[in-house]
Motif scaffolding. Sequence first.
Motif, PDB file in Angstrom:
ATOM      1  N   ARG A  32       0.869  -1.178   0.000  1.00  0.00           N
ATOM      2  CA  ARG A  32       0.000   0.000   0.000  1.00  0.00           C
ATOM      3  C   ARG A  32       0.903   1.224   0.000  1.00  0.00           C
ATOM      4  NH1 ARG A  32      -2.270  -2.528   5.331  1.00  0.00           N
ATOM      5  NH2 ARG A  32      -0.044  -2.241   5.547  1.00  0.00           N
ATOM      6  N   ALA A  38      -4.886   2.515  -4.371  1.00  0.00           N
ATOM      7  CA  ALA A  38      -4.857   1.133  -4.850  1.00  0.00           C
ATOM      8  C   ALA A  38      -3.593   0.408  -4.383  1.00  0.00           C
ATOM      9  CB  ALA A  38      -4.921   1.114  -6.375  1.00  0.00           C
ATOM     10  N   LEU A  89     -12.070 -13.725  -4.194  1.00  0.00           N
ATOM     11  CA  LEU A  89     -11.931 -12.272  -4.231  1.00  0.00           C
ATOM     12  C   LEU A  89     -10.508 -11.887  -4.626  1.00  0.00           C
ATOM     13  CD1 LEU A  89     -13.689 -11.074  -0.958  1.00  0.00           C
ATOM     14  CD2 LEU A  89     -14.459 -10.733  -3.300  1.00  0.00           C
ATOM     15  N   ASP A  90     -10.372 -10.746  -5.262  1.00  0.00           N
ATOM     16  CA  ASP A  90      -9.050 -10.186  -5.537  1.00  0.00           C
ATOM     17  C   ASP A  90      -8.465  -9.750  -4.195  1.00  0.00           C
ATOM     18  OD1 ASP A  90      -6.821  -8.676  -6.210  1.00  0.00           O
ATOM     19  OD2 ASP A  90      -7.923  -7.283  -7.500  1.00  0.00           O
ATOM     20  N   ARG A  93      -8.362  -6.104  -2.804  1.00  0.00           N
ATOM     21  CA  ARG A  93      -9.551  -5.466  -2.236  1.00  0.00           C
ATOM     22  C   ARG A  93      -9.549  -5.518  -0.711  1.00  0.00           C
ATOM     23  NH1 ARG A  93     -14.812  -7.363  -5.405  1.00  0.00           N
ATOM     24  NH2 ARG A  93     -15.614  -5.463  -4.443  1.00  0.00           N
ATOM     25  N   LEU A  94      -8.840  -6.473  -0.142  1.00  0.00           N
ATOM     26  CA  LEU A  94      -8.858  -6.669   1.307  1.00  0.00           C
ATOM     27  C   LEU A  94      -7.694  -5.992   2.020  1.00  0.00           C
ATOM     28  CD1 LEU A  94     -10.003 -10.375   1.281  1.00  0.00           C
ATOM     29  CD2 LEU A  94     -11.376  -8.283   1.211  1.00  0.00           C
ATOM     30  N   ARG A  95      -6.725  -5.482   1.269  1.00  0.00           N
ATOM     31  CA  ARG A  95      -5.661  -4.619   1.769  1.00  0.00           C
ATOM     32  C   ARG A  95      -4.719  -5.290   2.764  1.00  0.00           C
ATOM     33  NH1 ARG A  95      -5.896  -0.302  -0.653  1.00  0.00           N
ATOM     34  NH2 ARG A  95      -4.574   0.907   0.731  1.00  0.00           N
ATOM     35  N   ARG A 132     -13.999   0.014   5.987  1.00  0.00           N
ATOM     36  CA  ARG A 132     -13.686   0.090   4.548  1.00  0.00           C
ATOM     37  C   ARG A 132     -14.182  -1.135   3.800  1.00  0.00           C
ATOM     38  NH1 ARG A 132      -8.488   1.945   2.261  1.00  0.00           N
ATOM     39  NH2 ARG A 132      -9.826   1.895   0.469  1.00  0.00           N
ATOM     40  N   MET A 133     -14.392  -2.238   4.490  1.00  0.00           N
ATOM     41  CA  MET A 133     -14.871  -3.449   3.820  1.00  0.00           C
ATOM     42  C   MET A 133     -16.277  -3.236   3.271  1.00  0.00           C
ATOM     43  SD  MET A 133     -12.340  -5.518   3.723  1.00  0.00           S
ATOM     44  CE  MET A 133     -11.394  -4.024   3.452  1.00  0.00           C
ATOM     45  N   GLU A 136     -15.612  -1.332   0.047  1.00  0.00           N
ATOM     46  CA  GLU A 136     -14.951  -2.144  -0.975  1.00  0.00           C
ATOM     47  C   GLU A 136     -15.811  -3.308  -1.464  1.00  0.00           C
ATOM     48  OE1 GLU A 136     -12.666  -3.280  -3.770  1.00  0.00           O
ATOM     49  OE2 GLU A 136     -12.050  -1.544  -2.605  1.00  0.00           O
ATOM     50  N   LEU A 137     -16.513  -3.966  -0.540  1.00  0.00           N
ATOM     51  CA  LEU A 137     -17.239  -5.195  -0.880  1.00  0.00           C
ATOM     52  C   LEU A 137     -18.746  -5.001  -0.963  1.00  0.00           C
ATOM     53  CD1 LEU A 137     -15.234  -7.620   1.428  1.00  0.00           C
ATOM     54  CD2 LEU A 137     -14.880  -7.180  -1.017  1.00  0.00           C
ATOM     55  N   GLY A 141     -20.141  -6.389   3.725  1.00  0.00           N
ATOM     56  CA  GLY A 141     -18.719  -6.683   3.591  1.00  0.00           C
ATOM     57  C   GLY A 141     -18.000  -6.815   4.924  1.00  0.00           C
TER      58      GLY A 141
END
Length: 176
Positions: A32, A38, A89-90, A93-95, A132-133, A136-137, A141
Amino acid sequence: MPFPFFGDDKSTIAKLLGTLPQQGRIEWIGLRPVRREAMQVVAEAEAETDRHLLGDHARPRPGGKRQITLIQHEHLAAVAGFLGLPAPLDPARLRRNLVVSGLNLLALKNRHIRIGNEVVLEITGECHPCSRMEEELGPGGYNAMRGHGGLTARIIQGGIIRVGDGVLVLAPVAAS
């Protein structure tokens, strides 16, 4: 060959907790570079002893418990399933920094792992999801990630981590 047992040989639970013969694998690495931007997917990253991954914006203090984050590869499909999203999941996206397959990461709390030939991490705790989930989701999420958010770790010995590196659970250090 079973994992060597250390501790009170009379305790069945201690024996069970000490039995971790599995080996894992690094499936993905992410940095990050800037907060809330991103993730940068990389094939390798340098872990700096008692600091962080070079190139990651996080600057935990020496001795900090959240110097690097890990998530279980097998949980990527579970979280997608809870949300009705395509699996897996990519991981970006979960950081989280590292995606590990083949090991139950939750069984490793307070244990040391070796990644490749150099890096040693001490697993320090759970990496709980944040709000943030939801961003993002989508709706749900945060709850989909509960119990699947991964773990935090301290970098005991630095070095290069590469996609494909083996992950080995180390024997507990005997108390003196």
